[in-house]
Design an enzyme around this catalytic site. Structure first.
Site, mmCIF file in Angstrom:
data_model
loop_
_atom_site.group_PDB
_atom_site.id
_atom_site.type_symbol
_atom_site.label_atom_id
_atom_site.label_comp_id
_atom_site.label_asym_id
_atom_site.label_seq_id
_atom_site.Cartn_x
_atom_site.Cartn_y
_atom_site.Cartn_z
ATOM 1 N N LYS A 1 -78.342 -54.728 31.047
ATOM 2 C CA LYS A 1 -79.154 -54.690 29.819
ATOM 3 C C LYS A 1 -79.213 -56.044 29.150
ATOM 4 O O LYS A 1 -80.184 -56.388 28.497
ATOM 5 C CB LYS A 1 -78.502 -53.743 28.793
ATOM 6 C CG LYS A 1 -78.600 -52.306 29.104
ATOM 7 C CD LYS A 1 -78.043 -51.530 27.898
ATOM 8 C CE LYS A 1 -77.090 -50.452 28.341
ATOM 9 N NZ LYS A 1 -75.691 -50.891 28.396
ATOM 10 N N LYS B 1 -67.575 -61.449 33.035
ATOM 11 C CA LYS B 1 -68.068 -61.724 31.684
ATOM 12 C C LYS B 1 -67.381 -62.910 31.011
ATOM 13 O O LYS B 1 -67.876 -63.423 30.027
ATOM 14 C CB LYS B 1 -67.963 -60.460 30.816
ATOM 15 C CG LYS B 1 -68.912 -59.363 31.294
ATOM 16 C CD LYS B 1 -69.259 -58.346 30.231
ATOM 17 C CE LYS B 1 -70.382 -57.453 30.735
ATOM 18 N NZ LYS B 1 -70.833 -56.462 29.808
ATOM 19 N N LYS C 1 -75.500 -57.098 39.513
ATOM 20 C CA LYS C 1 -76.027 -55.777 39.144
ATOM 21 C C LYS C 1 -77.062 -55.894 38.026
ATOM 22 O O LYS C 1 -77.015 -56.830 37.215
ATOM 23 C CB LYS C 1 -74.901 -54.828 38.748
ATOM 24 C CG LYS C 1 -74.271 -55.119 37.417
ATOM 25 C CD LYS C 1 -73.477 -53.918 36.914
ATOM 26 C CE LYS C 1 -73.068 -54.177 35.475
ATOM 27 N NZ LYS C 1 -72.916 -53.030 34.654
HETATM 28 N N1 AQP Z 1 -76.942 -51.720 37.780
HETATM 29 C C1 AQP Z 1 -76.405 -50.515 37.671
HETATM 30 N N2 AQP Z 1 -76.547 -49.603 38.670
HETATM 31 C C2 AQP Z 1 -76.030 -48.355 38.546
HETATM 32 N N3 AQP Z 1 -75.337 -47.934 37.445
HETATM 33 C C3 AQP Z 1 -75.194 -48.810 36.431
HETATM 34 N N4 AQP Z 1 -74.590 -48.727 35.235
HETATM 35 C C4 AQP Z 1 -74.727 -49.895 34.576
HETATM 36 N N5 AQP Z 1 -75.408 -50.770 35.314
HETATM 37 C C5 AQP Z 1 -75.710 -50.140 36.488
HETATM 38 C C6 AQP Z 1 -73.939 -47.525 34.735
HETATM 39 O O1 AQP Z 1 -74.549 -47.191 33.501
HETATM 40 C C7 AQP Z 1 -73.567 -46.627 32.637
HETATM 41 C C8 AQP Z 1 -73.646 -47.267 31.298
HETATM 42 O O2 AQP Z 1 -73.319 -48.645 31.395
HETATM 43 P P1 AQP Z 1 -72.837 -49.398 30.094
HETATM 44 O O3 AQP Z 1 -73.912 -49.500 29.130
HETATM 45 O O4 AQP Z 1 -71.637 -48.765 29.555
HETATM 46 O O5 AQP Z 1 -72.322 -50.796 30.524
HETATM 47 P P2 AQP Z 1 -72.572 -51.721 31.684
HETATM 48 O O6 AQP Z 1 -72.057 -51.115 32.932
HETATM 49 O O7 AQP Z 1 -71.958 -53.014 31.322
HETATM 50 O O8 AQP Z 1 -74.147 -51.785 31.733
HETATM 51 P P3 AQP Z 1 -75.101 -52.976 31.512
HETATM 52 O O9 AQP Z 1 -76.438 -52.436 31.566
HETATM 53 O O10 AQP Z 1 -74.779 -54.057 32.483
HETATM 54 O O11 AQP Z 1 -74.811 -53.448 30.046
HETATM 55 P P4 AQP Z 1 -74.390 -54.852 29.497
HETATM 56 O O12 AQP Z 1 -75.455 -55.799 29.953
HETATM 57 O O13 AQP Z 1 -74.374 -54.687 28.034
HETATM 58 O O14 AQP Z 1 -73.058 -55.190 30.058
HETATM 59 C C9 AQP Z 1 -72.224 -46.784 33.337
HETATM 60 O O15 AQP Z 1 -71.881 -45.547 33.931
HETATM 61 C C10 AQP Z 1 -72.480 -47.806 34.385
HETATM 62 O O16 AQP Z 1 -71.665 -47.613 35.525
#
Ligand code: AQP
Length: 326
Positions: free
Chosen positions: A195, A111, A192
């Site tokens: 969001k 990030k 990965k």
């Molecule tokens: N691509 C993924 N595959 C499987 N599990 C995933 N998780 C996130 N992306 C994947 C799991 O979802 C939970 C919540 O994630 P989060 O919102 O706390 O943060 P993150 O991991 O940073 O998810 P995002 O979607 O990528 O959000 P942004 O874009 O805001 O950073 C966690 O249990 C995570 O492991």
């Protein structure tokens, strides 16, 4: 009965990666455990957020928790900033962790890549996450694979504190699923699914319309060799689609490969789109009802009260063991 804790950031609409990696486990675990599920809004401000959008997303994530099957009668659902213990414990743990171990976190490296200077909150994110978990004497943390390193550092901090002070924390274990633990971006299967990625076709959100789901899957990145088989090194795109197919259909990847032997990517993608669309229909229907209900905010208020009762006990123990206050 084991205590379970996990959370999701209100940084946009929850996608199938969040669902298959984490939320499906939330639902399964609530049958035999004491579960606490948080909307981690304080984590989300580690990168700038629009305040109005953030508030909307907090309620969206709460409604989505329930739409996928988290039952507020069985599980505690609340918003992180409503329980002050998270921030309080986070500071205590900041004083028990090292810049060296935080510098090794791949999420921080990803990030902050290319930036001369990154927000401090992004750097200390794993400490706040450790506080979230340790505040509730958590035994099990259901998360996606991407959180493995953060669970490790949480365990290290807990063990370190227990060693130095009296036994203060329960040392938690991560829980990772085999199918769905790491869903990759549809446009770039080496990153990965996320969001906050700019390209909306990189992900499928749980609330996406059927046409959008189909479009995102049909245009997903694959390769030119035309064979449907699982090979993360050589065929990351097809392997990712196979993982998604398997997670939604319950069929093993091997079974799916046999089923589509000799077929082209087009047919495989079309059927994957149908399976995905069908899986999301009930979630969307539930979401629309719950999101409009007057009850939603009351559930969060009640959840925060219940969470706070547990958090206060932990903070008293922490303060006693560290000698804070008088
Ligand atoms: N691509 C993924 N595959 C499987 N599990 C995933 N998780 C996130 N992306 C994947 C799991 O979802 C939970 C919540 O994630 P989060 O919102 O706390 O943060 P993150 O991991 O940073 O998810 P995002 O979607 O990528 O959000 P942004 O874009 O805001 O950073 C966690 O249990 C995570 O492991």
């Amino acid at each position: 009965m084991k205590r379970v804790f996990s959370g999701v950031q209100p940084t946009g609409n929850i996608h199938i990666g969040n669902y298959l990696g984490a939320l499906r486990q939330f639902v399964e675990l609530q049958e035999e455990n004491e579960c606490i599920y948080c909307i981690v809004d304080m984590h989300s401000i580690t990168v700038p957020q629009d305040p109005k959008e953030l508030r909307k997303h907090i309620l969206d994530v709460a409604a989505l928790y329930m739409a996928v099957g988290v039952d507020p009668k069985k599980s505690i659902i609340f918003v992180q900033s409503d329980v002050s213990g998270h921030a309080e414990l986070s500071w205590v743990l900041t004083c028990c962790s090292y810049t060296g171990e935080l510098s090794r976190m791949t999420q921080f490296k990803d990030k902050s890549r290319g930036k001369e200077s990154a927000p401090t909150g992004l750097f200390t994110y794993p400490i706040l996450m450790a506080a979230d978990i340790l505040l509730y004497d958590t035994d099990i943390v259901p998360v996606g694979n991407d959180q493995k390193q953060h669970i490790e550092i949480c365990r290290d901090i807990a063990i370190r504190v227990n060693h130095k002070y009296k036994n203060t924390f329960v040392v938690p274990d991560g829980r990772f699923l085999k199918a769905g633990a790491r869903i990759m971006a549809l446009d770039d299967p080496t990153s990965k699914m996320s969001k906050s990625a700019e390209n909306i076709h990189s992900r499928i959100s749980l609330l996406d319309e059927e046409g959008k789901i189909k479009k995102s899957i049909m245009r997903s990145t694959t390769d030119s060799d035309g064979e449907i088989r699982f090979d993360l090194e050589e065929k990351p795109g097809v392997s990712n689609l196979l993982n998604i197919y398997s997670a939604f259909s319950g069929e093993s990847v091997d079974e799916i490969v046999v089923k589509y032997a000799g077929c082209g990517y087009g047919d495989f993608k079309k059927e994957l789109a149908t399976i995905t669309q069908e899986a999301l229909v009930p979630i969307k229907k539930n979401f629309n009802e719950i999101r409009q209900s007057e009850e939603l905010k009351n559930i969060l208020i009640n959840g925060a009260e219940r969470a706070n009762t547990i958090a206060e006990k932990t903070m008293k123990r922490v303060k006693d063991n560290f000698g804070l206050g008088f």
